[in-house]
Motif scaffolding. Structure first.
Motif, short mmCIF file in Angstrom:
data_model
loop_
_atom_site.label_atom_id
_atom_site.label_comp_id
_atom_site.label_asym_id
_atom_site.label_seq_id
_atom_site.Cartn_x
_atom_site.Cartn_y
_atom_site.Cartn_z
N ARG A 22 0.82 -1.22 0.00
CA ARG A 22 0.00 0.00 0.00
C ARG A 22 0.85 1.27 0.00
NH1 ARG A 22 -5.30 -1.38 0.82
NH2 ARG A 22 -6.01 0.58 1.73
N SER A 23 2.08 1.19 0.50
CA SER A 23 2.95 2.36 0.55
C SER A 23 3.86 2.45 -0.67
CB SER A 23 3.80 2.33 1.82
OG SER A 23 4.65 1.21 1.82
N SER A 24 3.77 1.52 -1.60
CA SER A 24 4.64 1.49 -2.77
C SER A 24 3.84 1.74 -4.05
CB SER A 24 5.34 0.13 -2.86
OG SER A 24 5.97 -0.03 -4.11
N SER A 25 4.08 2.88 -4.69
CA SER A 25 3.40 3.17 -5.95
C SER A 25 3.71 2.10 -7.00
CB SER A 25 3.82 4.55 -6.48
OG SER A 25 3.35 5.55 -5.64
N LYS A 26 4.95 1.62 -6.99
CA LYS A 26 5.35 0.60 -7.97
C LYS A 26 4.56 -0.69 -7.77
CE LYS A 26 9.36 -1.86 -9.75
NZ LYS A 26 10.81 -2.07 -9.66
N LYS A 27 4.44 -1.14 -6.52
CA LYS A 27 3.70 -2.37 -6.25
C LYS A 27 2.21 -2.19 -6.48
CE LYS A 27 7.17 -4.26 -3.16
NZ LYS A 27 7.52 -4.68 -1.83
N LEU A 28 1.67 -1.03 -6.11
CA LEU A 28 0.25 -0.77 -6.38
C LEU A 28 -0.02 -0.75 -7.87
CD1 LEU A 28 -0.88 2.00 -3.86
CD2 LEU A 28 -1.75 -0.33 -4.04
N ALA A 29 0.87 -0.16 -8.63
CA ALA A 29 0.70 -0.08 -10.08
C ALA A 29 0.65 -1.46 -10.72
CB ALA A 29 1.83 0.75 -10.70
N GLN A 30 1.35 -2.43 -10.12
CA GLN A 30 1.34 -3.81 -10.62
C GLN A 30 -0.01 -4.48 -10.38
OE1 GLN A 30 3.76 -4.29 -12.84
NE2 GLN A 30 4.41 -6.19 -11.89
N ILE A 31 -0.64 -4.17 -9.26
CA ILE A 31 -1.90 -4.81 -8.89
C ILE A 31 -3.10 -4.14 -9.56
CG2 ILE A 31 -3.50 -5.22 -6.96
CD1 ILE A 31 -1.05 -5.73 -5.20
N LEU A 32 -3.09 -2.81 -9.62
CA LEU A 32 -4.24 -2.07 -10.12
C LEU A 32 -4.25 -1.99 -11.64
CD1 LEU A 32 -4.21 0.94 -7.60
CD2 LEU A 32 -5.37 -1.28 -7.37
N ALA A 33 -5.39 -2.33 -12.23
CA ALA A 33 -5.56 -2.21 -13.68
C ALA A 33 -5.61 -0.72 -14.03
CB ALA A 33 -6.85 -2.90 -14.12
N ASN A 34 -5.32 -0.40 -15.28
CA ASN A 34 -5.35 1.00 -15.70
C ASN A 34 -6.73 1.62 -15.53
OD1 ASN A 34 -2.63 1.04 -16.31
ND2 ASN A 34 -2.95 0.44 -18.43
N ASP A 35 -7.79 0.81 -15.67
CA ASP A 35 -9.15 1.32 -15.52
C ASP A 35 -9.68 1.21 -14.09
OD1 ASP A 35 -9.57 -1.43 -15.31
OD2 ASP A 35 -11.20 -1.49 -16.77
N PHE A 36 -8.80 0.96 -13.13
CA PHE A 36 -9.20 0.74 -11.75
C PHE A 36 -10.06 1.87 -11.21
CE2 PHE A 36 -8.46 1.57 -7.21
CZ PHE A 36 -8.97 0.39 -6.66
N GLN A 37 -11.14 1.48 -10.51
CA GLN A 37 -11.98 2.41 -9.78
C GLN A 37 -12.35 1.78 -8.45
OE1 GLN A 37 -15.40 3.65 -11.99
NE2 GLN A 37 -14.24 5.13 -13.17
N GLU A 38 -12.48 2.61 -7.44
CA GLU A 38 -12.89 2.14 -6.13
C GLU A 38 -13.94 3.08 -5.57
OE1 GLU A 38 -11.16 1.63 -1.58
OE2 GLU A 38 -9.75 1.62 -3.25
N ILE A 39 -14.95 2.49 -4.96
CA ILE A 39 -15.88 3.26 -4.15
C ILE A 39 -15.49 2.93 -2.71
CG2 ILE A 39 -18.27 3.70 -3.52
CD1 ILE A 39 -19.04 2.62 -6.32
N GLY A 40 -14.84 3.88 -2.08
CA GLY A 40 -14.36 3.65 -0.73
C GLY A 40 -15.48 3.62 0.29
N SER A 41 -15.16 3.16 1.49
CA SER A 41 -16.17 3.11 2.56
C SER A 41 -16.66 4.51 2.89
CB SER A 41 -15.60 2.42 3.80
OG SER A 41 -14.46 3.09 4.25
N SER A 42 -15.91 5.53 2.48
CA SER A 42 -16.32 6.93 2.67
C SER A 42 -17.33 7.37 1.63
CB SER A 42 -15.09 7.83 2.57
OG SER A 42 -14.54 7.73 1.27
N GLY A 43 -17.50 6.56 0.57
CA GLY A 43 -18.39 6.93 -0.52
C GLY A 43 -17.69 7.70 -1.63
N ILE A 44 -16.41 7.92 -1.48
CA ILE A 44 -15.64 8.68 -2.47
C ILE A 44 -15.16 7.75 -3.58
CG2 ILE A 44 -13.53 10.04 -2.83
CD1 ILE A 44 -13.89 11.07 0.04
N LEU A 45 -15.29 8.20 -4.83
CA LEU A 45 -14.81 7.45 -5.99
C LEU A 45 -13.34 7.75 -6.20
CD1 LEU A 45 -15.64 5.56 -8.30
CD2 LEU A 45 -16.11 7.60 -9.67
N ILE A 46 -12.54 6.69 -6.31
CA ILE A 46 -11.09 6.80 -6.43
C ILE A 46 -10.65 6.03 -7.67
CG2 ILE A 46 -8.89 6.25 -5.28
CD1 ILE A 46 -10.59 6.12 -2.64
#
Length: 125
Positions: A22-46
């Motif tokens: 979670r603290s590594s942009s490089k590792k996150l970039a490997q897991i997350l698809a280019n079209d990645f979207q998240e609706i967080g528990s806060s309701g915010i779209l990321i």
């Protein structure tokens, strides 16, 4: 669904909860698809760019009750329960994983805060 694929996806999902990833942009970039979207528990779209630029929470969390349903040959829906030990709250989560460019990538994620305990979740299976 192939048990090896399920185990691999669970491992990816669990790694995505670890501070090291979670603290590594490089590792996150490997897991997350280019079209990645998240609706967080806060309701915010990321989206992916926001995760890589702003980072994600570094809370201590554990994953439980991992289940998958294959939606298409290269698309899987995962649902599970997360205990956030840092914030002392629990969430029900869902993720859509897509097999892109020879590897599984996280395309969509949603977390919903719940008052249900792990025991209650397990009873509902």
């Amino acid at each position: 669904m192939n048990e090896n694929v399920k185990a691999h996806l669970q491992q990816l999902e669990e790694s995505h909860l670890q501070s090291e990833v979670r603290s590594s942009s490089k590792k996150l970039a490997q897991i997350l698809a280019n079209d990645f979207q998240e609706i967080g528990s806060s309701g915010i779209l990321i989206n992916k760019a926001m995760c890589l630029e702003d980072g994600v929470s570094l809370d201590e969390m554990s994953l439980h009750n991992y289940q998958v349903e294959q939606l298409a040959p290269d698309v899987v829906l995962a649902t599970y329960y997360v205990m956030n030990h840092s914030k002392e709250r629990n969430t029900l989560r869902s993720s859509i994983w897509k097999y892109i460019d020879g590897r599984w990538q996280l395309s969509f994620h949603q977390g919903t805060i719940t008052n249900l305990s792990l025991e209650e979740i397990k009873k509902g299976q």
